[in-house]
Design a protein around this motif. Structure first.
Motif, short mmCIF file in Angstrom:
data_model
loop_
_atom_site.label_atom_id
_atom_site.label_comp_id
_atom_site.label_asym_id
_atom_site.label_seq_id
_atom_site.Cartn_x
_atom_site.Cartn_y
_atom_site.Cartn_z
N SER A 41 0.74 -1.11 0.00
CA SER A 41 -0.02 -0.06 -0.04
C SER A 41 0.87 1.25 -0.10
CB SER A 41 -0.72 -0.03 1.40
OG SER A 41 -1.74 -1.12 1.28
N ASP A 159 -6.12 -1.03 -4.69
CA ASP A 159 -5.60 -1.50 -3.34
C ASP A 159 -6.40 -2.56 -2.99
OD1 ASP A 159 -4.01 -2.21 -1.49
OD2 ASP A 159 -3.80 -0.21 -0.53
N GLU A 160 -6.16 -3.84 -3.15
CA GLU A 160 -6.99 -5.02 -2.59
C GLU A 160 -8.51 -4.85 -2.79
OE1 GLU A 160 -5.59 -6.79 0.83
OE2 GLU A 160 -3.84 -5.79 1.04
MG LIG Z 1 -2.25 -2.57 2.24
#
Ligand SMILES: [Mg+2]
Ligand SMILES: Nc1ncnc2c1ncn2[C@@H]1O[C@H](COP(=O)(O)OP(=O)(O)OP(=O)(O)O)[C@@H](O)[C@H]1O
Lengths: 216, 532
Positions: A41, A159-160
Motif C-alpha cells: 500500500s 489496493d486490494e
Molecule cells: Mg495494504
C-alpha cells in the motif's frame, strides 16, 4: 508507461522499502504481491502522491511526477485513478454524483452520457439515483471503479479491491474488471495477497520480498 | 502544496490566537503584584469554593451523563409509544435559559410557592428552604443541561451499525449488556464531548447559582469585582477557572482515546421493540423528563405572562426582539464560519502541535463567565487604546467601547467551543480516503472543501450553529456590560425584571425567548431529518 525507481520508504526508523524498482508497460496490468506489512500500500500511495518517501522517482508517460523523494506534481494533477479497499464512495452523494465527481467540468449532457456508458460498462444500468449505502459490496466496488475510470486516468491503482467480497463474487468480478480494463486499455497496478487472483487478473506479477520487488 | 498549508496554518493560528485573547488578558493578571485581598480570598474562601464547585460539577456531571445517555439510547435503539415526537421534543429544553428554569422552579417550590403552600395547608408539613444543600441546584442544572449529552450521544448511537448490536445479540447478550458493552463504549467520545460542554456551562453559570445563593468560582469572581472592586483578584480567580477547564478538556481527550470511530452509515432500524407495559413505562419516563424540563416550566411562564401582559407589554419589545435577532444571527454566522475553518479535516494531518494548542486555547473561553470575558476585553482594549494614544496621539476608545464589534468578539471568544466541538466531531468522522480519492479525481483544495468536506460536516455545522444561536440569544452578563447604547435584548429585559424580583413580568421576555428558541430547534430538526 510507468516507471518507479529507487523508492525507499520508512516509518519511525523502520525501513519498509529500500531501492524498490518497478516498470509497467502502457496498457499492461501488473499485480503486486507481498506479505502483510511488506509495503504494498505504501508503494501505491507514493505513486499516487499521497505518501512521502526518503527517496524515489516516478515517471508516467514521460512526465516526472516525483523526483528523488519529492513530489513535483500534486495528487490531483497526476491523472492517476485509485480504487480503495473499502471503496471510499462519498456517502452523501448519489451514484451519479460519485461517478461524475472527477468530470464535473463537462456539460450536463456529456456527463449524463459518460456516466450512463460507464454504468453500462460495469453492468449496472439505472442505478444513478441510488446512494452508496443502498448498494451491495460488489456493486459499490464496481461504482468505485467507474468513478476512477471516468476521467480516463493514465494509470489505475487498485489496493486490494476484491478482498472484502466473498469468493464466488470475487472470481466473477476479477474477470469482469480485467476485461473492462483491457477494453479501455488502462495501465493498472493491482495490490493483492492472493496469488490465484493475481494470476487471473494480471499480465505480469511481482512480489515484494526483503524491501524490494522481484518479478516472477 | 506544502507552502499553501504552512501559510494557511499561520492564518489559522493567528485566528485562534485572536479568539483566545481574552484568556491571555485574564491570565496576565498573575503578573500583577500579589495583594492582601488575594491572600484573604485564598485563605478564607478558596477551600470552600473549591469543594462546593467540585460537588456541583460531580453531581451535575453524573446526572447529565446518565440521563442524557439513557434518553438517547432509548430514543435511538428502542421502539416505544410516542418515540418519534419525544426524540425531538427532548431537544426543546435548549430553548429555556438556565436562569429562567431556576426562577420558575424557585417560584413554584419556594416557601411562598404553590407546592409548599399546599403542603402546609393540607398536610401540615412545615416549610423548608429548597436553596439549602446541593440537591435542588444539581437537579436544576441536570434538567437544563442534559440535552447536550443527549444530543451528542444520540448522534453517535445513530451511527452505530445495527450489525454490531445484532452481533452482540447473537452472542447472547441481553439488552443491558449490549448497552454497557457495545453501545456506550462506542459512544464514549460523544458522551464525553457533551459532558465537557455541560461542565463548562456549569462553571460559567452566574444566573442559577446566584438565584440559589450557591457559592462557586463565578460568584466569588463577581464578589471580588463587585464588592471589593478588585479586577486583579477577579481575573486571578477567573484564570483558575481556565486551568480547571484545561483539565476537563484533557480528560475529555483521554476519554476519547486513540480510537477514531469512523462510520458514516445511519440506519433507522430499531434494535429493540418494547411492547405492552414496558413500552408504556419507558414512555412515562421519557415523557416525565420532557414535562419537568420543558412543558411545565413553559406552562408556568405562559400563565404568568397572561396574568401581567397589559402591565408589561409595550412597543419597546419590538426593539428588544430586533436587538436579540440581529446579534444572534450575526454572531452565529461568524462563529460557525470560524469554527468550520478551524475544524476542516484537510489541515488535520499537517497541523503542528502549536497550532493544536492554539485551537484548544481558542475554545477555553467557554468556561469564562461572560462578565469576566467582558472585563478581559475591556481591559485589553484599554491597553490597546493607551498604545494608540502613545503612537498616534489619539484614543480609539470611542471606536471600540460600546461597539457591536466588541460584543461580537466577546460572543466569538465565549461560544467558539460549542461550535468547534460540534464541527470537529463531524470532521473527525470523515475518513482520510475521502480526501485522497477526491484529490486523485482531480479536485482542487477549494473543490474538495466545497463538495466533500463541507457536505459531510454539514450535520455538525448545523448542530453547532443551532446551539450557538440559542446560547447567544440567552447570553446575559457579557451583553449587559458590552452592549452599545440602545441595544437592549430580551435577555437583558429578563435580567432587569427578575433582579428586582418581578418574576411574573420577567416571564414575558422569557416566553418570547423560549418560543424563538423552540422555533430554531424545529428548523434544526427539519434539516436534521432530511438527509442521511
Ligand atoms: Mg495494504
Ligand atoms: N502512516 C504510517 N505510520 C507508521 N507506519 C506505517 C504507516 N503506514 C504504514 N506503516 C507501516 O509500514 C509497513 C507497510 O505498510 P503497508 O500498509 O504498505 O503494508 P501492506 O503491504 O499494504 O500490508 P497489507 O497487506 O496488510 O495491507 C507496515 O509495517 C505498517 O505498519
Amino acid at each position: 508507461m510507468l516507471s518507479v525507481s529507487n523508492l525507499s520508504i520508512s516509518f519511525d526508523e523502520s525501513q519498509v522499502l529500500e531501492g524498490f524498482n518497478l516498470s509497467v508497460e502502457s496498457g499492461d496490468i501488473f499485480a503486486l504481491l507481498g506479505d502483510s506489512g511488506s509495503g504494498k500500500s505504501s508503494a501505491l500511495r507514493f505513486i499516487a502522491g499521497l505518501e512521502n518517501a526518503m527517496n524515489g522517482s516516478v515517471v508516467l508517460d514521460g512526465a516526472d511526477l516525483s523526483l528523488n523523494g519529492v513530489h513535483s506534481v500534486k495528487p490531483e494533477l497526476r491523472e492517476i485513478g485509485m480504487v480503495f479497499q473499502d471503496y471510499a464512495l462519498f456517502p452523501h452523494m448519489t451514484v451519479f454524483q460519485n461517478i461524475s465527481f472527477g468530470i464535473d467540468h463537462l456539460s450536463k449532457k456529456s456527463k449524463t452520457e459518460k456516466v450512463a456508458s460507464l454504468l453500462e460498462l460495469i453492468s449496472l444500468k439505472g442505478i444513478e439515483k441510488k446512494y452508496p449505502h443502498q448498494l451491495s459490496g460488489g456493486e459499490q466496488q464496481r461504482v468505485s471503479l467507474a468513478r476512477a475510470l471516468a476521467n480516463s486516468p493514465k494509470l489505475l491503482l487498485l489496493d486490494e479491491p476484491f478482498s472484502s467480497l466473498d469468493k464466488s463474487h470475487r472470481d466473477e468480478l476479477v474477470k469482469d474488471v480485467r476485461s473492462i480494463l483491457k477494453k479501455q486499455s488502462v495501465t493498472s497496478i493491482l495490490v493483492t495477497h492472493d496469488e490465484a487472483e493475481a494470476k487471473a487478473f494480471a499480465d505480469k506479477i511481482g512480489k515484494i520480498e526483503k524491501k524490494q520487488l522481484f518479478i516472477n | 502544496m506544502k507552502e499553501i498549508l504552512i501559510k494557511s496554518n499561520i492564518w489559522v493560528g493567528a485566528l485562534a490566537l485572536a479568539i483566545a485573547l481574552p484568556i491571555f488578558v485574564v491570565g496576565s493578571a498573575w503578573l500583577l503584584p500579589g495583594t492582601d485581598l488575594w491572600s484573604h480570598f485564598a485563605q478564607t474562601l478558596l477551600p470552600e469554593l473549591v469543594s462546593s464547585t467540585l460537588i456541583l460539577l460531580i453531581g451535575v456531571g453524573i446526572g447529565v451523563s446518565v440521563l442524557g445517555t439513557v434518553l438517547a439510547y432509548l430514543v435511538v435503539m428502542v421502539d416505544f409509544p410516542g418515540r418519534a415526537w419525544l426524540e425531538w421534543a427532548l431537544f426543546l429544553p435548549f430553548a429555556i435559559p438556565a436562569y429562567v428554569l431556576a426562577f420558575v422552579y424557585l417560584g413554584v417550590f419556594d416557601y411562598s410557592g404553590y407546592v409548599q403552600v399546599w403542603l402546609r395547608e393540607y398536610l401540615g408539613i412545615p416549610g423548608f428552604d429548597i436553596r439549602s444543600g446541593h440537591w435542588a441546584i444539581i437537579l436544576t442544572f441536570v434538567l437544563v443541561f442534559y440535552p447536550y449529552v443527549y444530543m451528542m450521544a444520540r448522534a453517535s448511537f445513530k451511527r452505530q451499525k445495527i450489525q454490531m448490536i445484532e452481533a452482540g445479540k447473537m452472542l447472547g447478550a441481553k439488552p443491558l449488556r449490549v448497552f454497557w458493552r457495545i453501545s456506550v463504549p462506542l459512544a464514549r467520545p460523544a458522551i464525553a464531548a457533551g459532558l465537557l460542554v455541560t461542565l463548562m456551562e456549569t462553571l460559567a453559570d452566574f444566573g442559577v447559582v446566584s438565584l440559589f445563593n450557591y457559592s462557586t468560582f463565578t460568584t466569588a469572581i463577581y464578589s471580588a469585582w463587585g464588592d471589593f472592586r478588585s479586577i486583579e483578584v477577579a481575573a486571578q480567580l477567573a484564570s483558575l477557572l481556565v486551568v480547571v477547564s484545561f483539565f476537563l478538556i484533557y480528560f475529555e481527550r483521554k476519554a476519547r482515546g486513540k480510537a477514531k470511530y469512523y462510520s458514516s452509515d445511519v440506519s433507522n432500524i430499531k434494535a429493540y421493540y418494547a411492547k405492552g407495559l414496558t413500552g408504556w413505562l419507558i414512555f412515562l419516563f421519557v415523557f416525565g423528563v420532557f414535562m419537568l424540563s420543558f412543558a411545565m416550566p413553559l406552562l408556568q411562564i405562559l400563565i404568568w405572562s397572561v396574568e401581567v401582559f397589559t402591565l408589561e407589554w409595550s412597543d419597546r419589545y419590538f426593539d428588544y426582539f430586533a436587538s436579540s435577532g440581529i446579534l444572534t444571527i450575526s454572531a452565529t454566522a461568524l462563529i460557525v464560519v470560524i469554527a468550520t475553518i478551524l475544524a476542516l479535516p484537510s489541515r488535520r494531518k499537517s497541523e503542528s502541535k502549536t497550532l493544536q494548542l492554539l485551537i484548544r486555547f481558542s475554545t477555553l473561553g467557554y468556561a469564562l463567565p461572560g462578565s469576566v470575558m467582558a472585563v478581559g476585553l475591556l481591559y485589553g482594549v484599554q491597553n490597546i487604546s493607551l498604545i494608540s494614544i502613545y503612537f498616534a496621539g489619539s484614543s480609539i476608545n470611542h471606536i471600540l467601547f460600546g461597539s457591536v464589534a466588541l460584543l461580537l468578539f466577546a460572543y466569538v471568544s465565549r461560544f467558539m467551543a460549542i461550535a468547534y466541538n460540534s464541527t470537529s466531531a463531524s470532521s473527525e468522522q470523515i475518513k482520510p480516503v475521502y480526501g485522497q480519492s477526491a484529490k486523485l479525481l482531480g479536485a482542487s483544495r477549494l473543490r474538495l472543501i466545497q463538495k466533500v468536506y463541507l457536505p459531510m460536516m454539514m450535520p455538525g455545522i448545523l448542530a453547532g450553529g443551532l446551539l450557538v444561536a440559542v446560547d447567544v440569544m440567552k447570553e446575559l452578563p457579557a451583553t449587559y456590560l458590552l452592549r452599545p447604547f440602545g441595544w437592549d435584548t430580551l435577555a437583558i429585559r429578563v435580567f432587569e425584571l427578575s433582579s428586582e424580583g418581578l418574576y411574573e413580568r420577567a416571564a414575558i421576555p422569557a416566553l418570547i425567548m423560549v418560543v424563538f428558541g423552540a422555533i430554531i430547534m424545529l428548523i434544526f430538526n427539519k434539516l436534521d431529518s432530511e438527509k442521511y
